[in-house]
Design an enzyme around this catalytic site. Structure first.
Site, mmCIF file in Angstrom:
data_model
loop_
_atom_site.group_PDB
_atom_site.id
_atom_site.type_symbol
_atom_site.label_atom_id
_atom_site.label_comp_id
_atom_site.label_asym_id
_atom_site.label_seq_id
_atom_site.Cartn_x
_atom_site.Cartn_y
_atom_site.Cartn_z
ATOM 1 N N ASP A 57 0.854 -1.187 0.000
ATOM 2 C CA ASP A 57 0.000 0.000 0.000
ATOM 3 C C ASP A 57 0.890 1.237 0.000
ATOM 4 O O ASP A 57 2.072 1.179 0.306
ATOM 5 C CB ASP A 57 -1.039 -0.025 1.121
ATOM 6 N N ASP A 110 -8.125 -6.741 3.303
ATOM 7 C CA ASP A 110 -7.012 -6.812 4.244
ATOM 8 C C ASP A 110 -7.440 -6.127 5.528
ATOM 9 O O ASP A 110 -8.319 -5.259 5.517
ATOM 10 C CB ASP A 110 -5.765 -6.097 3.701
#
Length: 379
Positions: free
Chosen positions: A95, A274
């Site tokens: 990310d 997630d």
């Protein structure tokens, strides 16, 4: 080398749930999927061997903000990228670090150029821009890399949310320009996912989802949810965004959530999830099981010699007793953190695998409705 591919394999008529397959150069991922969070290149208290054998993870996350600060790009590049550095040979998603910059860093300053922030480690100053975040993620070596965005807090005023979304869109164009102008690293394909923002405003979410969909990316993410808004609102905006994002590309809902959140959002058409919850809660004595939620710290488990969870496919969950795990927790034994974390992660991966099975068999909604009631019970 080939770009990420997504095969949509099964859909249902009574929900938007989908079963599919994501194909990357580091292997295939069956969806819906849960991705354990390995913030600093490690899923807390869990070895890569355990992630493979016990958890049966198919993809894990790394975080740009943390890995950039430590061990740093020089170490990662010299090692040959994160896969070689941490010994995980399946896909990795990185990310962008945007969320961490906004939530962890001190004295951050947002400008058109990017974000100036102070490291939470040593106070040193750094600048993240859409361009260098693309370069950093290429250096880390993610198979899937995320666009640099601003994640507005909840609640946000309309003007702030709109300005933030428009900045995220301008940054996205710069991300794609830099991404398309730079080569893949380490001999495999890297893929950029853009992120829908817009806070909890319907018109902004629609505008952002349409803008993201227009980019024809390999996959798309929905960000800025599960940041404090009511659960029903999270479902409403997840559904809204999923309806706009392309059918033939994977959809990733960032940072969500509880097991029942995940099942409800699978029903809304989400493929990838997630969350730090399985490991964080596990380290704090909360276990998610196929029969409901357990606080293993409670005295009621002191002489319960049944295994942690015989309903899931995990050697560790099927081996250790609740009484033994409670003893380890009470003794502040490090092994408690590992057993609880491995169990919770294995449970999450078991759950999405079951969801996939029931999507394929065509009875997902009835199974989901029963399972949600079951999972929410406090044992």
């Amino acid at each position: 080398m080939s770009s990420l591919q997504f095969q949509l394999q099964h859909t249902n008529t009574d929900s938007k749930a989908r079963a599919g397959k994501i194909i990357t150069d580091h292997g295939e991922i069956e969806t819906p999927i849960f991705m354990p969070v390995g913030t600093v290149g490690s899923v807390k208290a869990v070895t890569q061997q355990q992630l493979n054998a016990d958890v049966q993870a198919q993809i894990i996350l790394g975080n740009t903000y943390h890995l950039y600060l430590r061990p740093g790009l020089d170490v990662l590049e010299t090692s040959g990228g994160l896969h070689k550095f941490n010994g995980w040979h399946k896909p990795i998603l990185t990310d962008s670090g945007g969320y961490q910059v906004f939530s962890l860093a001190n004295n951050r300053k947002i400008t058109e150029e990017g974000v100036i922030f102070q490291s939470h480690i040593d106070g040193s100053k750094h600048l993240f821009t859409p361009e260098n975040v693309m370069d950093i993620q290429r250096s880390i070596g993610g198979d899937i890399i995320m666009a640099f965005d601003e994640c507005p807090p909840y609640p946000s005023e309309y003007k702030y949310a709109k300005d933030s979304m428009e900045l995220t869109h301008r940054w996205l164009d710069r991300c794609f320009t830099r991404f398309n102008a730079t080569p893949d690293r380490y001999g495999y394909t890297q893929n950029l996912f853009p992120i829908v923002q817009g806070s909890t405003y319907k018109d902004l979410r629609i505008a952002s989802a349409e803008f993201i969909a227009s980019k024809n990316a390999a996959g798309n993410a929905i960000g800025g949810l599960s940041v404090g808004e009511p659960t029903e609102m999270m479902y409403e905006f997840t559904s809204l965004c999923a309806d706009i994002l392309p059918l033939d590309k994977p959809r990733y809902l960032m940072g969500v959530g509880t097991p029942w959140n995940i099942l409800e959002c699978i029903a809304l058409g989400i493929d990838m999830f997630d969350c730090v919850m399985p490991t964080r809660n596990g380290r704090n004595a909360m276990l998610f099981t196929s029969k409901g939620v357990i606080n293993i710290d409670n005295k009621k488990w002191e002489k319960d010699f049944s295994v942690i969870d015989d309903g899931i496919d995990c050697e560790m969950s099927n081996y250790y007793s609740k009484a033994y795990l409670r003893h380890l927790v009470k003794s502040k034994e490090i092994l408690a953190l590992t057993i609880a974390s491995v169990h919770n992660l294995a449970f999450y991966l078991w759950l999405v695998k079951q969801a996939r099975k029931h999507i394929i068999e065509g009875d997902f909604i009835s199974w989901k409705n029963n399972m949600v009631l079951n999972l929410q019970q406090r044992l």
